[in-house]
Design a protein around this motif. Structure first.
Motif: not given
Length: 194
Positions: A128-136, A62-75, A122-126
């Motif tokens: 679109g919520r964030l999830v941890t990287k799925p186990a191999t 079910e996990a999907r690898l998507v590309t996100a973009h930073l909305t502001s500079q990281a501290p 990052l990884w998301t569920d179906p």
């Protein structure tokens, strides 16, 4: 300290005129306890391992690898030019579009000072919520094996403890029977010893 002779295997099952009924009962209780303990442990361990592996397989599917973009500079300050950040990561806000087209945002860990607009995988569920990287598959087998072993040992502890409690109760009963027998024969022997 009492003298103990050589250890005799399966002594509870051998013929002996001094063997009492309680010894036979204890032998059967011991055999039953070990049999049930092993069966419960193995079955619970296998069921737990199968359930964990199925769950991890479902997560991986079910996990999907998507590309996100930073909305502001990281501290923080950017790492040195050689790219060595020392493994330090900071939380930064990102946004992404789910496979169904809905917009989402959240926080992920990135290198300090990462510029706004930088793509982050990052990884998301179906949904679109964030999830941890799925186990191999290998990690899933290892985790399910470890959790199954722990589950099997935990489940096996129940019949083992119950058998131990039953054997302790049999021991108390045997001691009570000795007290009754001793009370009956002690007056007969008291005059002969001394």
């Amino acid at each position: 300290m009492a003298f103990r002779g050589p250890k005799v295997w399966l002594w509870r099952w051998r013929r002996n005129p001094l063997k009492r009924r309680a010894d036979k009962v204890e032998a059967w209780v011991l055999l039953g306890t070990w049999t049930v303990t092993v069966l419960v442990g193995v079955l619970a361990g296998l069921a737990t391992a199968r359930t964990v592996e199925q769950g991890l397989t479902r997560e991986r599917a079910e996990a999907r690898l998507v590309t996100a973009h930073l909305t502001s500079q990281a501290p923080g300050r950017p790492a040195a030019q050689d790219g060595d950040s020392g493994g330090e990561r900071v939380w930064a806000k990102v946004s992404w579009t789910a496979p169904n087209g809905s917009a989402h945002s959240g926080q992920v860990r990135v290198a300090p000072g990462t510029a706004a607009g930088t793509p982050v995988a990052l990884w998301t569920d179906p949904r679109g919520r964030l999830v941890t990287k799925p186990a191999t598959a290998e990690q899933a087998r290892l985790r399910s094996g470890l959790v199954g072993a722990l589950g099997g040992l935990s489940a096996a502890a129940v019949p083992c403890a119950a058998g131990h409690a039953l054997r302790r109760r049999l021991e108390w009963r045997r001691l009570d029977q000795w007290d009754v027998a001793w009370a009956r024969f002690d007056p007969l022997w008291r005059g002969r010893t001394g």
